[in-house]
Design a protein around this motif. Structure first.
Motif, PDB file in Angstrom:
ATOM      1  N   ASP A  70       0.827  -1.211   0.000  1.00  0.00           N
ATOM      2  CA  ASP A  70       0.000   0.000   0.000  1.00  0.00           C
ATOM      3  C   ASP A  70       0.857   1.256   0.000  1.00  0.00           C
ATOM      4  O   ASP A  70       0.518   2.262  -0.642  1.00  0.00           O
ATOM      5  CB  ASP A  70      -0.929   0.006   1.221  1.00  0.00           C
ATOM      6  N   LEU A  71       1.983   1.236   0.737  1.00  0.00           N
ATOM      7  CA  LEU A  71       2.849   2.408   0.820  1.00  0.00           C
ATOM      8  C   LEU A  71       3.612   2.635  -0.473  1.00  0.00           C
ATOM      9  O   LEU A  71       3.957   3.773  -0.807  1.00  0.00           O
ATOM     10  CB  LEU A  71       3.838   2.256   1.984  1.00  0.00           C
ATOM     11  N   ALA A  72       3.902   1.560  -1.214  1.00  0.00           N
ATOM     12  CA  ALA A  72       4.769   1.686  -2.387  1.00  0.00           C
ATOM     13  C   ALA A  72       4.005   1.833  -3.697  1.00  0.00           C
ATOM     14  O   ALA A  72       4.594   2.239  -4.697  1.00  0.00           O
ATOM     15  CB  ALA A  72       5.696   0.475  -2.473  1.00  0.00           C
ATOM     16  N   TYR A 175       1.633  10.594   3.253  1.00  0.00           N
ATOM     17  CA  TYR A 175       1.966  11.563   2.222  1.00  0.00           C
ATOM     18  C   TYR A 175       3.273  11.180   1.536  1.00  0.00           C
ATOM     19  O   TYR A 175       4.272  10.879   2.203  1.00  0.00           O
ATOM     20  CB  TYR A 175       2.109  12.966   2.816  1.00  0.00           C
ATOM     21  N   LEU A 176       3.263  11.202   0.201  1.00  0.00           N
ATOM     22  CA  LEU A 176       4.469  11.038  -0.613  1.00  0.00           C
ATOM     23  C   LEU A 176       4.689  12.335  -1.386  1.00  0.00           C
ATOM     24  O   LEU A 176       3.732  12.896  -1.936  1.00  0.00           O
ATOM     25  CB  LEU A 176       4.310   9.879  -1.606  1.00  0.00           C
ATOM     26  N   GLY A 288       9.198  -0.084   3.921  1.00  0.00           N
ATOM     27  CA  GLY A 288       8.959   1.165   3.223  1.00  0.00           C
ATOM     28  C   GLY A 288       8.815   2.378   4.109  1.00  0.00           C
ATOM     29  O   GLY A 288       8.646   3.482   3.596  1.00  0.00           O
ATOM     30  N   ALA A 289       8.863   2.238   5.436  1.00  0.00           N
ATOM     31  CA  ALA A 289       8.706   3.379   6.348  1.00  0.00           C
ATOM     32  C   ALA A 289       9.333   3.013   7.694  1.00  0.00           C
ATOM     33  O   ALA A 289       9.416   1.834   8.048  1.00  0.00           O
ATOM     34  CB  ALA A 289       7.217   3.728   6.519  1.00  0.00           C
ATOM     35  N   PRO A 558      16.236   1.650  -7.420  1.00  0.00           N
ATOM     36  CA  PRO A 558      15.845   2.268  -6.144  1.00  0.00           C
ATOM     37  C   PRO A 558      14.370   2.112  -5.870  1.00  0.00           C
ATOM     38  O   PRO A 558      13.582   1.816  -6.767  1.00  0.00           O
ATOM     39  CB  PRO A 558      16.230   3.752  -6.351  1.00  0.00           C
ATOM     40  N   ALA A 559      13.986   2.280  -4.582  1.00  0.00           N
ATOM     41  CA  ALA A 559      12.589   2.135  -4.170  1.00  0.00           C
ATOM     42  C   ALA A 559      11.709   3.079  -4.968  1.00  0.00           C
ATOM     43  O   ALA A 559      12.020   4.249  -5.128  1.00  0.00           O
ATOM     44  CB  ALA A 559      12.445   2.425  -2.673  1.00  0.00           C
ATOM     45  N   GLY A 560      10.587   2.558  -5.479  1.00  0.00           N
ATOM     46  CA  GLY A 560       9.672   3.354  -6.274  1.00  0.00           C
ATOM     47  C   GLY A 560       9.936   3.280  -7.754  1.00  0.00           C
ATOM     48  O   GLY A 560       9.123   3.706  -8.553  1.00  0.00           O
ATOM     49  N   SER A 561      11.133   2.740  -8.208  1.00  0.00           N
ATOM     50  CA  SER A 561      11.462   2.664  -9.623  1.00  0.00           C
ATOM     51  C   SER A 561      11.149   1.308 -10.214  1.00  0.00           C
ATOM     52  O   SER A 561      11.232   1.126 -11.416  1.00  0.00           O
ATOM     53  CB  SER A 561      12.953   2.988  -9.827  1.00  0.00           C
TER      54      SER A 561
END
Length: 624
Positions: A70-72, A175-176, A288-289, A558-561
């Motif tokens: 959910d966070l990513a 929030y992102l 992720g957090a 990297p995270a998110g890519s």
């Protein structure tokens, strides 16, 4: 005179009185009973704690995986907006009301598709210029949010993450943020707010309580409302000042919980007292957090079972002692024997009922394990669906925007070409969704003869814009020109586009950037195969990744890519078409992916038209 009295031996110890012998025996019997009760209690307690810990581990695995997903899953949205022309244009002319209205409506459309709670754009000073909820009460439009940590982090470090209560909406969310810096050091910030309340509601369906604790030790999500926005321990002066500045918890009083650690069973497993009740707290740190996910299990049932086990052990030892006494006093009356047998039968019945209860508990635990496995499989399939659909959807949106621009310039032939490409992509999406719908039943793809050159041309059109931006030269060599394969068009196009996109991404820092696709036929007749090589001049595949390249979630991006699912899905699609996909590093540098598929029998295809310039720049989050 000689005495006639018997001589008394002074070296023989006197026999203890019979009363003392009975007291010693009773004391020994009581000691054995006490030891049996203690051992039974300890063994049952340890077994109960082990079951609770095992069940908690499985719950943590399931919950942490779902929450990390959910966070990513919205990481790509802020970066995607930087590629949309009207967003940077608004940052250049923030007073243009028509442009602001267009950005508002665009953000609303993107947010409706993505499923986030809110999406908005801020200028370099932290003021909200446009928002997806511009027409709703409590919108952030026009608000100064420069004091919020995710805005500060985005302007200072490029990205930001933050959980807190909304300033205007008064609703908590994640929030992102992403700094927009194209052309200037700092132009503005794109932020997305993710609602985690659905995950919190899903937790309430699981056994036990669940809580999510942030880096300050404050509970931000919980299955019990009375636990939310309360710290485990009182906040220090620095933390209170930070909370006062950034206001992550709204108007919460931050009253500390009645939390007391009683025993540490492991680094992340503790026995605590929460609101006067002893519970087993099992924690897991999210990837992720900087948060901890904690599940609570009430220890009262375990302690009740331990007490019952102690009673059972006591009865069993008492039975054993009674049997020993019965054997020792065999010559006792028959009535005494019948009484001992009755006691033994009662103890046996008690033990049998305990075994039945334990068997039922084990079956229940097995059912929970099966359910957790199903949820994990569902989460992985959802990630795959998002990965496969994002690429053509983004290309279709970009082609439609390009068609509008070409229409204004009266370039009707180019507009027709764009519309034809959109129609082809819609057909591909239809076939792709049909494949995904039947994927769980392991059905085979509907393969047919397909020209290799045309499949490469279609994939090249999708990645052409990315290749042009990265200054990558694409070379295609298909011999003979009419070479064909037995494959499914959408699946093969998805595989080739994914391999080409990965190669382009890998060569972004290489001095020589050449992507070469070479297709040759091997063998003849019914055993003929087509071998398609996709080679790049990048740094190659890292040795640590190469053995696990086709495993889920394996990626060095990297995270998110990237999700680490592109090559897994590509390999599955190739296998479904009776082919193989393998990878290796070239001796001259770079990587080579080899797609081996059945050759089309006696198929002659004319060479395809030259691929048109692509109009679909893709986000790196859509490629693995």
């Amino acid at each position: 005179m000689i005495s006639r009295e018997p001589v008394r031996r002074s070296d023989v110890p006197a026999e203890p009185p019979r009363g003392w012998r009975g007291l010693t025996r009773w004391s020994g019997a009581l000691a054995l009973v006490a030891v049996a009760a203690f051992c039974g209690h300890q063994l049952a307690m340890q077994a109960g704690l082990a079951r609770l810990r095992e069940a908690a581990e499985h719950r943590l695995d399931m919950l942490a995986t779902g929450l990390d997903a959910d966070l990513a899953r919205f990481d790509y949205l802020p970066a995607l907006l930087e590629m949309t022309p009207i967003v940077p244009a608004l940052l250049g002319t923030p007073t243009d009301t028509h442009l602001r209205d267009a950005v508002n409506r665009y953000l609303d459309g993107v947010n409706a598709t993505a499923g986030a709670e809110m999406l908005y754009v801020l200028d370099a000073s932290g003021t909200s210029l446009a928002a997806s909820d511009w027409d709703k009460p409590g919108t952030t439009l026009g608000q100064d949010l420069s004091f919020r940590p995710y805005v500060i982090d985005a302007l200072g470090q490029g990205r930001g993450r933050f959980y807190g209560v909304g300033i205007t909406s008064k609703r908590p969310g994640y929030y992102l943020s992403y700094a927009l810096r194209r052309g200037q050091p700092q132009r503005g910030v794109v932020a997305v707010k993710v609602n985690l309340e659905d995950a919190e509601r899903a937790w309430r369906k699981l056994p036990g309580d669940v809580a999510l604790i942030d880096q300050r030790g404050v509970v931000i999500l919980a299955t019990r409302e009375e636990l939310k926005f309360r710290p485990l321990l009182p906040l220090n002066a620095q933390q209170r000042a930070e909370v006062q500045r950034s206001r992550p918890y709204g108007e919460a009083s931050l009253q500390p919980l009645q939390w007391r650690q009683k025993e540490s069973l492991d680094r992340d497993v503790q026995v605590i007292s929460l609101d006067g009740r002893d519970q087993l707290a099992s924690a897991r740190t999210l990837r992720g957090a900087p948060w901890q996910l904690v599940v609570f299990d009430d220890l009262a049932p375990v302690r009740l079972a331990a007490r019952n086990a102690a009673i059972t052990a006591t009865l069993a030892m008492a039975v054993l002692l009674l049997v020993a006494v019965a054997l020792w006093q065999r010559r006792r009356a028959v009535r005494q024997k019948l009484a001992n047998q009755a006691a033994l039968q009662a103890a046996h019945d008690t033990l049998e009922s305990t075994v039945v209860a334990r068997t039922a508990q084990l079956r229940a635990a097995q059912g929970e394990l099966v359910h957790a496995g199903k949820m994990a499989a569902l989460g992985q399939m959802s990630a795959g669906v998002v990965h496969e659909l994002n690429q053509p959807l983004t290309a279709m949106r970009t082609l439609s925007e390009s068609a509008g621009i070409l229409l204004e310039r009266n370039r009707l032939d180019d507009v027709r070409g764009n519309l034809e490409r959109i129609r082809n992509m819609v057909d591909r999406l239809a076939r792709l969704t049909t494949q995904l719908k039947t994927f769980a039943h392991k059905s085979e793809l509907p393969v047919a003869p397909l020209p290799v050159a045309q499949a490469i041309a279609d994939a090249q059109a999708i990645v052409a814009d990315a290749a042009r931006r990265q200054r990558v030269t694409i070379e295609v060599d298909v011999q003979p020109a009419g070479l064909g394969v037995v494959a499914e068009e959408a699946a093969l196009g998805s595989v080739l586009a994914n391999l080409m996109r990965n190669a382009i991404d890998a060569m972004q820092d290489a001095p020589l950037r050449t992507l070469r696709l070479e297709a040759r036929q091997k063998g003849s007749g019914a055993d003929a195969r087509v071998v398609l090589d996709v080679r790049d001049t990048g740094p190659g595949i890292h040795p640590d990744i190469l053995p696990r390249l086709f495993e889920p979630f394996v990626t060095r991006k990297p995270a998110g890519s990237g999700l680490g699912l592109g090559l897994v899905i590509s390999a599955q699609l190739v296998r479904a078409m009776d082919g193989t996909l393998r990878a290796a590093n070239l001796e001259t540098g770079g990587a080579c992916f080899v797609v081996d598929l059945p050759a089309a029998p006696a198929a002659v295809y004319g060479p395809p038209d030259a691929p048109a310039a692509a109009h679909a720049p893709l986000s790196t989050a859509q490629q693995e």
